[in-house]
Design an enzyme around this catalytic site. Structure first.
Site, PDB file in Angstrom:
ATOM      1  N   GLY A  74       0.784  -1.226   0.000  1.00  0.00           N
ATOM      2  CA  GLY A  74       0.000   0.000   0.000  1.00  0.00           C
ATOM      3  C   GLY A  74       0.817   1.277   0.000  1.00  0.00           C
ATOM      4  O   GLY A  74       0.343   2.330  -0.407  1.00  0.00           O
ATOM      5  N   ASP A  75       2.065   1.188   0.473  1.00  0.00           N
ATOM      6  CA  ASP A  75       2.990   2.330   0.456  1.00  0.00           C
ATOM      7  C   ASP A  75       4.378   1.779   0.137  1.00  0.00           C
ATOM      8  O   ASP A  75       5.307   1.878   0.934  1.00  0.00           O
ATOM      9  CB  ASP A  75       2.968   3.055   1.800  1.00  0.00           C
ATOM     10  CG  ASP A  75       3.779   4.346   1.788  1.00  0.00           C
ATOM     11  OD1 ASP A  75       4.122   4.825   0.683  1.00  0.00           O
ATOM     12  OD2 ASP A  75       4.075   4.865   2.879  1.00  0.00           O
ATOM     13  N   TYR A  76       4.492   1.190  -1.054  1.00  0.00           N
ATOM     14  CA  TYR A  76       5.687   0.420  -1.415  1.00  0.00           C
ATOM     15  C   TYR A  76       6.822   1.356  -1.818  1.00  0.00           C
ATOM     16  O   TYR A  76       7.053   1.602  -3.008  1.00  0.00           O
ATOM     17  CB  TYR A  76       5.357  -0.565  -2.537  1.00  0.00           C
ATOM     18  CG  TYR A  76       6.428  -1.618  -2.737  1.00  0.00           C
ATOM     19  CD1 TYR A  76       6.577  -2.648  -1.817  1.00  0.00           C
ATOM     20  CD2 TYR A  76       7.285  -1.577  -3.831  1.00  0.00           C
ATOM     21  CE1 TYR A  76       7.551  -3.614  -1.983  1.00  0.00           C
ATOM     22  CE2 TYR A  76       8.269  -2.539  -4.006  1.00  0.00           C
ATOM     23  CZ  TYR A  76       8.398  -3.552  -3.077  1.00  0.00           C
ATOM     24  OH  TYR A  76       9.373  -4.509  -3.244  1.00  0.00           O
TER      25      TYR A  76
END
Length: 262
Positions: A186-188
């Site tokens: 989701g926040d790679y």
């Protein structure tokens, strides 16, 4: 921890369950976002204590436990919530993130490794994941931010979108393309993956994790290479290393437009 600011804290202002961990430890401010304060507790192998508004860390606690179950990270020690604040205490994963010089000094290998670790994550079974509707939550946040004119066109520099209205219209026309078929971080981004001499050790900062559309992680993987290395020249290499056969350019553009209102 010489690059972090040491803090003096009053232990009595923290929940009693955290006192033993905080006692006689050096405390550093490791925050990177205005939404939460993150304290590094320099004791034993190290701990991180995340502090935010009440109920805002519940999802991260759930997904941190889930990623531990999948052997994709370490779980949390305690999640405490009262009427005003949440506290999430986690062990430090031993190793360094991609921002360490060892990795930044070899950007081609970093790019390939980042793509390989993302493909590994996306191939995980997710049937028992506690968050199965990330795409719906994602679009809900987009609508909320669009309604208050919270936007940033920098996220669509690669997609020939010139105005806020164009970005929103594209979302309206294409939003049904988003799927819930892949386990996401989701926040790679480079700071959120821990390695030990190029070997994957675990994912951190899982507040946006869940089952959603893989193109969200793909978008952020390409974005973080540009932002942290300072050039967009590794974008195509990243997509090639991940596998072009699994990338839909329309959904990638859709995510970019969503992030305008992210």
């Amino acid at each position: 921890m010489t690059n972090l600011k040491e803090l003096r804290i009053n232990i009595e202002k923290f929940p009693e369950a955290l006192h033993n961990t905080l006692k006689d430890a050096k405390i550093y401010d490791s925050s990177s976002s205005p939404e939460a304060q993150v304290l590094f507790i320099d004791k034993k192998d190290g701990y991180y204590l995340k502090i935010a508004s009440s109920k805002t860390l519940e999802r991260e606690a759930e997904m941190t436990a889930y990623f531990q179950k999948k052997k994709l990270g370490l779980g949390y020690i305690s999640y405490l919530s009262d009427q005003s604040q949440d506290f999430l205490l986690k062990k430090k994963i031993q190793g360094e993130n991609y921002l360490a010089k060892q990795y930044l000094n070899n950007p081609k290998r970093l790019c390939d490794n980042l793509a390989e670790n993302l493909r590994f994550l996306h191939e995980q079974n997710f049937e028992d994941c506690p968050i199965l509707d990330h795409s719906e939550r994602y679009l809900k946040k987009v609508e909320k931010n669009a309604s208050i004119n919270n936007s940033n066109l920098d996220f669509v520099n690669n997609y020939n979108i010139r105005t806020i209205e164009e970005a929103y219209d594209y979302i309206e026309n294409k939003k049904l393309l988003l799927r819930n078929d892949t386990l996401l971080h989701g926040d790679y981004c480079l700071p959120n993956i821990i390695l030990d001499n190029w070997k994957f050790k675990g994912f951190i900062d899982l507040d946006c994790a869940g089952v959603g559309d893989r193109h969200i992680d793909l978008f952020w993987g390409a974005w973080t290479l540009n932002f942290n290395i300072g050039t967009d020249q590794y974008r195509d290499r990243f997509f090639d290393a991940y596998g072009r056969d699994r990338i839909d350019v329309d959904r990638l553009k859709l995510v970019g437009c969503c992030e305008v209102f992210g």
